[in-house]
Design a protein around this motif. Sequence first.
Motif, PDB file in Angstrom:
ATOM      1  N   UNK A   1      19.034  29.240  70.770  1.00 26.81           N
ATOM      2  CA  UNK A   1      17.752  28.543  70.630  1.00 26.81           C
ATOM      3  C   UNK A   1      16.568  29.380  71.109  1.00 26.81           C
ATOM      4  N   UNK A   2      16.757  30.120  72.191  1.00 30.00           N
ATOM      5  CA  UNK A   2      15.656  30.929  72.738  1.00 30.00           C
ATOM      6  C   UNK A   2      15.168  31.986  71.744  1.00 30.00           C
TER       7      UNK A   2
ATOM      8  N   UNK B   1      15.712  24.584  69.865  1.00 36.39           N
ATOM      9  CA  UNK B   1      16.865  24.120  69.084  1.00 36.39           C
ATOM     10  C   UNK B   1      16.482  23.578  67.718  1.00 36.39           C
ATOM     11  N   UNK B   2      15.335  22.896  67.661  1.00 37.36           N
ATOM     12  CA  UNK B   2      14.897  22.361  66.362  1.00 37.36           C
ATOM     13  C   UNK B   2      14.642  23.482  65.359  1.00 37.36           C
ATOM     14  N   UNK B   3      14.059  24.563  65.841  1.00 39.95           N
ATOM     15  CA  UNK B   3      13.763  25.694  64.947  1.00 39.95           C
ATOM     16  C   UNK B   3      15.052  26.344  64.437  1.00 39.95           C
ATOM     17  N   UNK B   4      16.059  26.432  65.306  1.00 35.10           N
ATOM     18  CA  UNK B   4      17.342  27.001  64.873  1.00 35.10           C
ATOM     19  C   UNK B   4      17.860  26.211  63.687  1.00 35.10           C
ATOM     20  N   UNK B   5      17.872  24.920  63.829  1.00 36.20           N
ATOM     21  CA  UNK B   5      18.374  24.052  62.771  1.00 36.20           C
ATOM     22  C   UNK B   5      17.555  24.203  61.497  1.00 36.20           C
ATOM     23  N   UNK B   6      16.241  24.240  61.648  1.00 34.83           N
ATOM     24  CA  UNK B   6      15.372  24.372  60.484  1.00 34.83           C
ATOM     25  C   UNK B   6      15.614  25.697  59.758  1.00 34.83           C
ATOM     26  N   UNK B   7      15.755  26.788  60.511  1.00 34.80           N
ATOM     27  CA  UNK B   7      15.990  28.103  59.898  1.00 34.80           C
ATOM     28  C   UNK B   7      17.362  28.138  59.238  1.00 34.80           C
ATOM     29  N   UNK B   8      18.386  27.686  59.960  1.00 34.24           N
ATOM     30  CA  UNK B   8      19.742  27.756  59.405  1.00 34.24           C
ATOM     31  C   UNK B   8      19.935  26.834  58.200  1.00 34.24           C
ATOM     32  N   UNK B   9      19.107  25.804  58.105  1.00 32.80           N
ATOM     33  CA  UNK B   9      19.156  24.908  56.945  1.00 32.80           C
ATOM     34  C   UNK B   9      18.119  25.276  55.893  1.00 32.80           C
ATOM     35  N   UNK B  10      17.482  26.435  56.093  1.00 37.25           N
ATOM     36  CA  UNK B  10      16.529  27.012  55.140  1.00 37.25           C
ATOM     37  C   UNK B  10      15.277  26.157  54.920  1.00 37.25           C
ATOM     38  N   UNK B  11      14.902  25.418  55.935  1.00 37.78           N
ATOM     39  CA  UNK B  11      13.664  24.631  55.860  1.00 37.78           C
ATOM     40  C   UNK B  11      12.505  25.379  56.510  1.00 37.78           C
ATOM     41  N   UNK B  12      12.794  26.439  57.215  1.00 30.53           N
ATOM     42  CA  UNK B  12      11.771  27.248  57.876  1.00 30.53           C
ATOM     43  C   UNK B  12      12.174  28.711  57.702  1.00 30.53           C
TER      44      UNK B  12
END
Length: 133
Positions: free
Chosen positions: A92-93, A98-109
């Motif tokens: 996450x760091x 943690x939200x950004x990790x999820x967004x990137x890995x799900x290709x939303x960011x």
Amino acid sequence: MKTLAIQLDDIIIKPITNDEQFQEASQLIDYLIDADLLEDVQERKRALDILEALTVLAIDYEKKHYAIPKPDPIEAIKQRMEQLNLSQRDVAAYFGGENRVSEVLNRRRSLTLKMIKALHQHLGIPTDTLLAV
């Protein structure tokens, strides 16, 4: 005491322009790979020179005709996390939370330069892989 069964003077070094020539060069490379074990100094030097020249030509041909596509950056991150047994919380760091990790890995960011730098430094993922978006 290693000796060669072929005559080095019979080997003609020329550009590799097709798969047949590539296969022939590959066979010669395999044959000459232990040339550094030759006892005769002149024969060893000649064999190593031929080996180097053939290797350069073969690599050039291979890059042009059998290029390996760059991996997808998100898949590379997921694979590296799996290799290192890391959870989204663990990385996450590097993403800014943690939200950004999820967004990137799900290709939303998209990955930012800051994320790319952190992933490269901490997970060892090549920057050119991460930039291939």
